[in-house]
Write a protein that holds these residues in place. Structure first.
Motif, PDB file in Angstrom:
ATOM      1  N   ASN A 221       0.820  -1.212   0.000  1.00 37.99           N
ATOM      2  CA  ASN A 221       0.000   0.000   0.000  1.00 37.99           C
ATOM      3  C   ASN A 221       0.850   1.257   0.000  1.00 37.99           C
ATOM      4  O   ASN A 221       0.600   2.197  -0.758  1.00 37.99           O
ATOM      5  N   ARG A 222       1.867   1.281   0.857  1.00 38.20           N
ATOM      6  CA  ARG A 222       2.666   2.495   0.995  1.00 38.20           C
ATOM      7  C   ARG A 222       3.469   2.793  -0.269  1.00 38.20           C
ATOM      8  O   ARG A 222       3.597   3.949  -0.680  1.00 38.20           O
TER       9      ARG A 222
ATOM     10  N   MET B 141       0.838   4.193  -2.685  1.00 36.75           N
ATOM     11  CA  MET B 141       0.326   5.494  -2.278  1.00 36.75           C
ATOM     12  C   MET B 141       1.354   6.600  -2.447  1.00 36.75           C
ATOM     13  O   MET B 141       1.007   7.768  -2.663  1.00 36.75           O
ATOM     14  N   ASN B 142       2.632   6.249  -2.350  1.00 35.87           N
ATOM     15  CA  ASN B 142       3.695   7.243  -2.523  1.00 35.87           C
ATOM     16  C   ASN B 142       4.034   7.502  -3.981  1.00 35.87           C
ATOM     17  O   ASN B 142       4.906   8.311  -4.283  1.00 35.87           O
TER      18      ASN B 142
ATOM     19  N   GLU C  39      -7.323   7.012   7.242  1.00 30.78           N
ATOM     20  CA  GLU C  39      -6.533   7.409   6.075  1.00 30.78           C
ATOM     21  C   GLU C  39      -7.302   7.234   4.772  1.00 30.78           C
ATOM     22  O   GLU C  39      -6.826   7.669   3.712  1.00 30.78           O
TER      23      GLU C  39
ATOM     24  N   VAL D 248      -8.930  11.072   0.060  1.00 34.46           N
ATOM     25  CA  VAL D 248      -7.906  11.684  -0.795  1.00 34.46           C
ATOM     26  C   VAL D 248      -8.165  13.175  -0.917  1.00 34.46           C
ATOM     27  O   VAL D 248      -9.312  13.625  -0.942  1.00 34.46           O
TER      28      VAL D 248
ATOM     29  N   LEU E  49      -0.268  11.316  -8.246  1.00 38.58           N
ATOM     30  CA  LEU E  49      -0.302  10.987  -6.818  1.00 38.58           C
ATOM     31  C   LEU E  49      -1.726  10.751  -6.329  1.00 38.58           C
ATOM     32  O   LEU E  49      -1.954   9.925  -5.447  1.00 38.58           O
TER      33      LEU E  49
ATOM     34  N   ARG F 238      -2.780   7.210  -4.715  1.00 36.56           N
ATOM     35  CA  ARG F 238      -3.372   7.074  -3.379  1.00 36.56           C
ATOM     36  C   ARG F 238      -4.690   6.304  -3.432  1.00 36.56           C
ATOM     37  O   ARG F 238      -4.931   5.406  -2.614  1.00 36.56           O
TER      38      ARG F 238
ATOM     39  N   CYS G 174     -11.134   4.418  -0.520  1.00 35.62           N
ATOM     40  CA  CYS G 174     -10.982   5.875  -0.621  1.00 35.62           C
ATOM     41  C   CYS G 174     -12.364   6.512  -0.732  1.00 35.62           C
ATOM     42  O   CYS G 174     -13.036   6.388  -1.760  1.00 35.62           O
TER      43      CYS G 174
END
Length: 323
Positions: A126-127, A130-131, A213, A216, A224, A228, A238
């Protein structure tokens, strides 16, 4: 190794390790999967029904020996595992730390879903997505006292596809696991491994996702924003608010599952503005909705969604806030 067929204890709980376990079991002529260790059954799903882990369920269905201790380092459990006389421990998404008394002098490897030292932690897939990373991969490491800090024994890199969600990338990386583990085990058997230390100056972390989290802010580059949204799919998802700033009664909660980013699109309106063709303005570029979900509904294509819902009454999409 102590046995003609290396004797293996497999430690795993999540679905990520299942393809590798299945590969080990299917290659019984080369590897003896003598014991499977998984987490105890726990409540899961909306109805909180108590369920075995995917690994424990598959082992039980297949007839392979499996134990599900609450504490893998308990002396009785340790004794049960040591009695197997394993040559190798394979650890994938297990969920408990193996202590030194358990590890002893056993060759133990862990399959991690990132290109270490990047993204040590619970949510590397995920990270990375998302980055906005373009690539990620798998790394096999030795076990160490610090999380995901062991010596690197092998890795595999793959591109993150623009249309791909974190759930889809999870499954694709999991399917690559057996090949990388096979390479490491074969090199180990031939005494050809060349362990290398991780570059501590390049370490980044991947903390577990939090439900809050799951939204968005469109005040970012469209790449980006897309990254995300896809990185939050399937959990926590999201979710945004569709609003008309001039009409307090016009509001709808919408979960966005998939978008296409259109970096070359230029707009003269603020981020989050709903444009024609169901595009959303970002700080630079825009994203086009592809899959969405209304409250209480299921995720569906935008075309299917528009058959029963109207987005034209809304002017803007804004992050879902906790207050």
């Amino acid at each position: 190794m102590g046995h003609a067929r290396p004797r293996i204890v497999f430690f795993g709980s999540g679905e990520f390790g299942l393809p590798t376990l299945q590969w080990l079991a299917a290659n019984a002529d080369a590897y003896d999967t003598a014991l499977i260790v998984s987490q105890p059954a726990r409540p899961a799903g909306r109805r909180r029904k108590v369920r075995d882990t995917p690994i424990a369920q598959w082992a039980a269905d297949t007839g392979l020996p499996v134990i599900t201790p609450a504490n893998v380092n308990d002396p009785e459990v340790l004794g049960r595992i040591h009695a197997v006389g394993a040559d190798i421990f394979v650890v994938i998404a297990f969920g408990q730390k193996l202590g030194q008394p358990l590890l002893a002098d056993t060759f133990a490897i862990n399959l991690h879903a990132s290109l270490l030292p990047k993204y040590r932690g619970a949510a590397p897939i995920n990270r990375a997505m998302m980055n906005g990373d373009d690539h990620t991969g798998l790394t096999v490491i030795t076990l160490a006292d610090r999380m995901d800090a062991g010596l690197i024994l092998g890795n595999l890199s793959t591109a993150i596809q623009p249309h791909e969600t974190a759930g889809e990338l999870h499954d694709r990386l999991a399917a690559h696991g057996p090949e990388l583990v096979r390479q490491v085990l074969e090199r180990h058997g031939l005494d050809q491994l060349e362990p290398r230390s991780q570059d501590e100056s390049a370490v980044t972390t991947a903390p577990k996702l939090r439900k809050e989290e799951g939204t968005v802010d469109f005040d970012e580059d469209s790449k980006l924003v897309r990254a995300r949204i896809h990185g939050l799919n399937p959990w926590p998802g999201c979710t945004v608010r569709c609003i008309d700033p001039g009409d307090d009664t016009a509001e709808m909660i919408l979960k966005i599952g998939r978008v296409a980013d259109l970096p070359d699109s230029t707009t003269l309106v603020g981020p989050g503005t709903l444009l024609e063709s169901n595009r959303i303005a970002c700080r630079t570029g825009c994203v086009a909705l592809r899959e969405v979900q209304a409250p209480g509904g299921r995720m569906m294509t935008l075309d299917a969604f528009l058959q029963g819902h109207d987005l034209d009454q809304y002017l803007q999409l804004v992050p879902l806030t906790s207050d």
